[in-house]
Motif scaffolding. Structure first.
Motif, PDB file in Angstrom:
ATOM      1  N   GLN A   1       0.833  -1.208   0.000  1.00 28.16           N
ATOM      2  CA  GLN A   1       0.000   0.000   0.000  1.00 28.16           C
ATOM      3  C   GLN A   1       0.868   1.259   0.000  1.00 28.16           C
ATOM      4  N   ALA A   2       1.968   1.211   0.748  1.00 25.64           N
ATOM      5  CA  ALA A   2       2.858   2.364   0.810  1.00 25.64           C
ATOM      6  C   ALA A   2       3.471   2.642  -0.559  1.00 25.64           C
ATOM      7  N   ALA A   3       3.919   1.592  -1.208  1.00 23.95           N
ATOM      8  CA  ALA A   3       4.503   1.744  -2.545  1.00 23.95           C
ATOM      9  C   ALA A   3       3.454   2.240  -3.539  1.00 23.95           C
ATOM     10  N   TRP A   4       2.232   1.741  -3.390  1.00 24.43           N
ATOM     11  CA  TRP A   4       1.151   2.141  -4.291  1.00 24.43           C
ATOM     12  C   TRP A   4       0.841   3.631  -4.129  1.00 24.43           C
ATOM     13  N   LEU A   5       0.788   4.102  -2.886  1.00 19.86           N
ATOM     14  CA  LEU A   5       0.516   5.516  -2.640  1.00 19.86           C
ATOM     15  C   LEU A   5       1.597   6.404  -3.248  1.00 19.86           C
TER      16      LEU A   5
ATOM     17  N   THR B   1      -0.686  10.992  -6.594  1.00 20.37           N
ATOM     18  CA  THR B   1      -0.797  12.214  -7.405  1.00 20.37           C
ATOM     19  C   THR B   1      -1.896  12.123  -8.461  1.00 20.37           C
ATOM     20  N   THR B   2      -2.209  10.908  -8.898  1.00 24.84           N
ATOM     21  CA  THR B   2      -3.275  10.730  -9.892  1.00 24.84           C
ATOM     22  C   THR B   2      -4.621  11.179  -9.339  1.00 24.84           C
TER      23      THR B   2
ATOM     24  N   TYR C   1       9.979  17.235   9.134  1.00 23.38           N
ATOM     25  CA  TYR C   1       9.460  15.964   9.644  1.00 23.38           C
ATOM     26  C   TYR C   1      10.112  14.777   8.948  1.00 23.38           C
ATOM     27  N   ALA C   2      10.107  13.650   9.633  1.00 24.39           N
ATOM     28  CA  ALA C   2      10.639  12.417   9.066  1.00 24.39           C
ATOM     29  C   ALA C   2       9.701  11.915   7.965  1.00 24.39           C
ATOM     30  N   TRP C   3      10.188  10.948   7.210  1.00 29.61           N
ATOM     31  CA  TRP C   3       9.405  10.341   6.128  1.00 29.61           C
ATOM     32  C   TRP C   3       8.108   9.752   6.673  1.00 29.61           C
ATOM     33  N   GLU C   4       6.996  10.175   6.145  1.00 30.01           N
ATOM     34  CA  GLU C   4       5.682   9.653   6.531  1.00 30.01           C
ATOM     35  C   GLU C   4       4.919   9.288   5.265  1.00 30.01           C
ATOM     36  N   SER C   5       5.109   8.062   4.827  1.00 27.96           N
ATOM     37  CA  SER C   5       4.486   7.634   3.579  1.00 27.96           C
ATOM     38  C   SER C   5       2.977   7.567   3.657  1.00 27.96           C
ATOM     39  N   TRP C   6       2.448   7.561   4.839  1.00 30.56           N
ATOM     40  CA  TRP C   6       0.995   7.461   5.025  1.00 30.56           C
ATOM     41  C   TRP C   6       0.304   8.817   5.011  1.00 30.56           C
TER      42      TRP C   6
END
Length: 243
Positions: A183-187, A192-193, A210-215
């Motif tokens: 899901q993280a990779a998909w986001l 952006t789409t 801030y640190a990386w927050e893929s969510w």
């Protein structure tokens, strides 16, 4: 590319920002983290054309602005551009406190993920100044201060207060655990789409604070998000010429 600002209460769509609130995981979980290899950077689209708008002095308070700072109609809430407790977006009482366009955008995004066999749900949307204050103070009691400040926003410095940001997750994984999910990779590849950007990309802490927050997703609308598609590691600060 020509950028058009959409203002949310006065006939336009507001493009705003905030930070997540973690729950202990390998990485403190401001809501969840996304892991994907950084794409090859592309030039920052027309960043130099942006003209920051400084709010008039009477909009300021000791804690921040009563009206969010904007650049070309795009709201910026960050450690450098804070809002006061007086700022409450008009849509705060809607489901999850999200701007209607952000809510519709996430519905479409989750449906697209589902079509690709991935479950995505909304874990956190709008958070008031008071809620963020309690969250930040709890983080300071739970984690070393440096860690807490990298994953939790101080009250007034959180995009969640705008109702234009949200935390997505897969229903079980949070923090660095979410970063390892499909899901993280998909986001990272598809947000952006649907009018969103991953607001705090990997290795951009010195810019975003801030640190990386893929969510953590920020609604900006599809016209603006299209500029981020070639390089999802682009930050809003870079795009707006604030970095």
């Amino acid at each position: 590319m020509k950028r058009r600002a959409f203002l949310a209460g006065g006939g336009a769509l507001l493009l705003a920002g905030c930070t997540s609130t973690p729950t202990p995981a390998t990485t403190p979980d401001a809501s969840a983290t996304a892991a994907t290899a950084e794409p090859t950077p592309s030039p920052t689209p027309e960043a130099s054309t942006k003209t920051p708008a400084t709010p008039p002095p009477d909009e300021r308070s000791g804690e921040g602005l009563a009206v969010p700072y904007e650049v070309d109609g795009i709201i910026v809430v960050s450690p450098a551009h804070r809002v006061s407790a007086a700022y409450v977006p008009a849509w705060a009482e809607r489901p999850n406190g999200l701007h209607p366009d952000a809510a519709a955008g996430f519905t479409a995004l989750a449906a697209a993920a589902q079509a690709d066999g991935l479950a995505l749900s909304l874990r956190s949307g709008y958070r008031s100044y008071a809620t963020q204050k309690a969250s930040f103070e709890r983080a300071l009691r739970t984690y070393p201060e440096e860690t807490a400040r990298r994953y939790y926003a101080e009250p007034g410095a959180s995009e969640h207060q705008t109702g234009l940001s949200l935390d997505a997750w897969d229903g079980s994984n949070r923090g660095s655990a979410f970063a390892r999910t499909p899901q993280a990779a998909w986001l990272a590849a598809h947000a952006t789409t649907h009018g969103f950007i991953v607001r705090y990309p990997q290795d951009k802490t010195t810019i975003t604070g801030y640190a990386w927050e893929s969510w953590h997703l920020r609604w900006v609308g599809t016209e603006v998000s299209a500029a981020f598609a070639p390089d999802p590691s682009l930050t809003l600060e870079e795009f707006l010429g604030l970095a």
